[in-house]
Write a protein that holds these residues in place. Structure first.
Motif, PDB file in Angstrom:
ATOM      1  N   UNK A 183       0.828  -1.211   0.000  1.00  0.00           N
ATOM      2  CA  UNK A 183       0.000   0.000   0.000  1.00  0.00           C
ATOM      3  C   UNK A 183       0.860   1.258   0.000  1.00  0.00           C
ATOM      4  N   UNK A 184       1.948   1.235   0.771  1.00  0.00           N
ATOM      5  CA  UNK A 184       2.833   2.399   0.809  1.00  0.00           C
ATOM      6  C   UNK A 184       3.499   2.633  -0.543  1.00  0.00           C
ATOM      7  N   UNK A 185       3.847   1.556  -1.234  1.00  0.00           N
ATOM      8  CA  UNK A 185       4.451   1.720  -2.559  1.00  0.00           C
ATOM      9  C   UNK A 185       3.422   2.282  -3.542  1.00  0.00           C
ATOM     10  N   UNK A 186       2.184   1.837  -3.419  1.00  0.00           N
ATOM     11  CA  UNK A 186       1.119   2.402  -4.248  1.00  0.00           C
ATOM     12  C   UNK A 186       0.949   3.890  -3.965  1.00  0.00           C
ATOM     13  N   UNK A 187       1.001   4.270  -2.696  1.00  0.00           N
ATOM     14  CA  UNK A 187       0.893   5.691  -2.339  1.00  0.00           C
ATOM     15  C   UNK A 187       2.026   6.496  -2.972  1.00  0.00           C
ATOM     16  N   UNK A 188       3.232   5.919  -2.981  1.00  0.00           N
ATOM     17  CA  UNK A 188       4.364   6.608  -3.587  1.00  0.00           C
ATOM     18  C   UNK A 188       4.117   6.825  -5.084  1.00  0.00           C
ATOM     19  N   UNK A 189       3.706   5.779  -5.769  1.00  0.00           N
ATOM     20  CA  UNK A 189       3.433   5.915  -7.196  1.00  0.00           C
ATOM     21  C   UNK A 189       2.306   6.919  -7.437  1.00  0.00           C
ATOM     22  N   UNK A 190       1.264   6.835  -6.642  1.00  0.00           N
ATOM     23  CA  UNK A 190       0.111   7.727  -6.827  1.00  0.00           C
ATOM     24  C   UNK A 190       0.426   9.187  -6.506  1.00  0.00           C
ATOM     25  N   UNK A 191       1.514   9.413  -5.784  1.00  0.00           N
ATOM     26  CA  UNK A 191       1.897  10.789  -5.456  1.00  0.00           C
ATOM     27  C   UNK A 191       2.633  11.469  -6.602  1.00  0.00           C
ATOM     28  N   UNK A 192       2.871  10.706  -7.699  1.00  0.00           N
ATOM     29  CA  UNK A 192       3.446  11.356  -8.876  1.00  0.00           C
ATOM     30  C   UNK A 192       4.657  10.686  -9.479  1.00  0.00           C
ATOM     31  N   UNK A 193       4.806   9.357  -9.272  1.00  0.00           N
ATOM     32  CA  UNK A 193       5.981   8.663  -9.775  1.00  0.00           C
ATOM     33  C   UNK A 193       5.584   7.440 -10.604  1.00  0.00           C
ATOM     34  N   UNK A 194       6.461   7.094 -11.531  1.00  0.00           N
ATOM     35  CA  UNK A 194       6.225   6.003 -12.474  1.00  0.00           C
ATOM     36  C   UNK A 194       7.235   4.889 -12.258  1.00  0.00           C
ATOM     37  N   UNK A 195       6.751   3.663 -12.180  1.00  0.00           N
ATOM     38  CA  UNK A 195       7.584   2.471 -12.171  1.00  0.00           C
ATOM     39  C   UNK A 195       7.987   2.215 -13.628  1.00  0.00           C
ATOM     40  N   UNK A 196       9.228   2.540 -13.976  1.00  0.00           N
ATOM     41  CA  UNK A 196       9.618   2.576 -15.385  1.00  0.00           C
ATOM     42  C   UNK A 196       9.562   1.200 -16.043  1.00  0.00           C
ATOM     43  N   UNK A 197       9.896   0.139 -15.297  1.00  0.00           N
ATOM     44  CA  UNK A 197       9.841  -1.190 -15.897  1.00  0.00           C
ATOM     45  C   UNK A 197       8.406  -1.554 -16.254  1.00  0.00           C
ATOM     46  N   UNK A 198       7.475  -1.345 -15.331  1.00  0.00           N
ATOM     47  CA  UNK A 198       6.075  -1.675 -15.607  1.00  0.00           C
ATOM     48  C   UNK A 198       5.461  -0.726 -16.633  1.00  0.00           C
ATOM     49  N   UNK A 199       5.985   0.470 -16.734  1.00  0.00           N
ATOM     50  CA  UNK A 199       5.500   1.414 -17.742  1.00  0.00           C
ATOM     51  C   UNK A 199       5.694   0.851 -19.145  1.00  0.00           C
ATOM     52  N   UNK A 200       6.851   0.209 -19.367  1.00  0.00           N
ATOM     53  CA  UNK A 200       7.147  -0.355 -20.680  1.00  0.00           C
ATOM     54  C   UNK A 200       6.793  -1.835 -20.796  1.00  0.00           C
ATOM     55  N   UNK A 201       6.700  -2.527 -19.663  1.00  0.00           N
ATOM     56  CA  UNK A 201       6.446  -3.974 -19.674  1.00  0.00           C
ATOM     57  C   UNK A 201       5.303  -4.293 -18.702  1.00  0.00           C
ATOM     58  N   UNK A 202       4.098  -3.823 -18.973  1.00  0.00           N
ATOM     59  CA  UNK A 202       3.020  -3.924 -17.977  1.00  0.00           C
ATOM     60  C   UNK A 202       2.608  -5.341 -17.621  1.00  0.00           C
ATOM     61  N   UNK A 203       2.795  -6.285 -18.533  1.00  0.00           N
ATOM     62  CA  UNK A 203       2.291  -7.641 -18.293  1.00  0.00           C
ATOM     63  C   UNK A 203       3.380  -8.704 -18.277  1.00  0.00           C
ATOM     64  N   UNK A 204       4.641  -8.277 -18.269  1.00  0.00           N
ATOM     65  CA  UNK A 204       5.721  -9.269 -18.334  1.00  0.00           C
ATOM     66  C   UNK A 204       5.831 -10.025 -17.018  1.00  0.00           C
ATOM     67  N   UNK A 205       5.791 -11.354 -17.119  1.00  0.00           N
ATOM     68  CA  UNK A 205       5.820 -12.224 -15.949  1.00  0.00           C
ATOM     69  C   UNK A 205       7.170 -12.918 -15.829  1.00  0.00           C
ATOM     70  N   UNK A 206       7.393 -13.502 -14.648  1.00  0.00           N
ATOM     71  CA  UNK A 206       8.540 -14.377 -14.402  1.00  0.00           C
ATOM     72  C   UNK A 206       9.873 -13.666 -14.599  1.00  0.00           C
TER      73      UNK A 206
END
Length: 265
Positions: A183-206
């Motif tokens: 939840x705290x990590x979600x709050x950090x992202x929601x405060x104005x930051x982007x997880x760059x790996x998931x931004x480009x690879x939203x569904x990459x698993x494993x």
């Protein structure tokens, strides 16, 4: 270093790596890996060094170190090709600045922060400390962000979503995957930051950045994605590549990388 500070860079490469002890990393070929990666800014966590304990030649790079007050514990470092305008150790809260967990470099167009987020403990005995850190660190980043964009590379000690670890159901209440940490990590992202790996690879698993030595996790690819490079939302359009360099050995973590269309000058 002649001409280094006048060099204008359009595309920059950032690396973040929890080296699991800098001396051990050196024994496992760190310098060769460092040269091959050829990052503009290279942040490290968990260096486990004391001042003047190690001296290495990184020609072409400025070195910045933040040591823990406890010997052979935590600590961070940054090697950078571009001299910053200013360097700050810690986040300005003495309770959280004893273990060398954060370094901030200021450039004309952005801040770069390397950080090593506290582990909550096998029995979650440090979870309260960790949650307090999360709040203080988020406040620190937002203070920076009010001035100019921020790039954060570090071991965030959390797998954000079930896709970010191999066995989410078995680890639901374990350190690094508790509801509070996520939840705290979600709050950090929601405060104005982007997880760059998931931004480009939203569904990459494993694909993970940490594997336990204890259970031969790397061989089985039973790991966790604990290492991230985050950027201010305003930099999203500048993201070119974001990768997890799983093939690189030398630690129980692997490096993560980001390439952006941005200049440090």
């Amino acid at each position: 270093m002649r001409g280094l500070d006048k060099e204008r860079r359009i595309t920059m490469k950032f690396i973040s790596w929890n080296v699991n002890g800098f001396r051990a990393a050196m024994r496992h070929g760190f310098l060769d890996t460092f040269k091959e990666l050829n990052a503009d800014i290279f942040g490290m966590q968990d260096i486990r060094l004391s001042p003047n304990e190690v001296s290495i030649d990184t020609t072409g790079y400025y070195q910045y170190w933040n040591y823990s007050k406890e010997k052979s514990f935590d600590g961070t470092a940054i090697f950078t090709k571009i001299k910053p305008l200013a360097v700050a150790n810690g986040i300005g809260v003495s309770e959280f600045d004893q273990q060398g967990r954060t370094i901030t470099l200021e450039y004309p167009n952005f801040y770069f922060v390397t950080t090593y987020v506290p582990f909550s403990g096998e029995q979650l005995q440090r979870l309260d400390f960790r949650i307090a850190w999360d709040q203080a660190f988020r406040k620190y980043l937002l203070k920076l962000e009010a001035n100019k964009p921020v790039i954060i590379g570090g071991d965030m000690s959390v797998a954000h979503e079930p896709i970010d670890l191999a066995q989410p159901s078995e680890n639901h209440h374990h350190a690094g995957f508790t509801e509070q940490e996520r939840d705290d990590f979600t709050k950090l992202l929601n405060s104005g930051f982007t997880d760059t790996f998931r931004y480009l690879h939203p569904n990459e698993k494993d694909i993970y950045s940490y594997w336990s030595y204890r259970y031969h996790g790397r061989e089985k690819n039973e790991g966790w994605r604990l290492d991230y490079i985050l950027v201010s939302n305003s930099l999203d359009s500048k993201i070119k590549k974001a990768n997890i360099l799983t093939e690189i050995p030398g630690s129980d973590h692997c490096p993560v990388s980001l390439e952006m269309d941005i200049s440090a000058n």
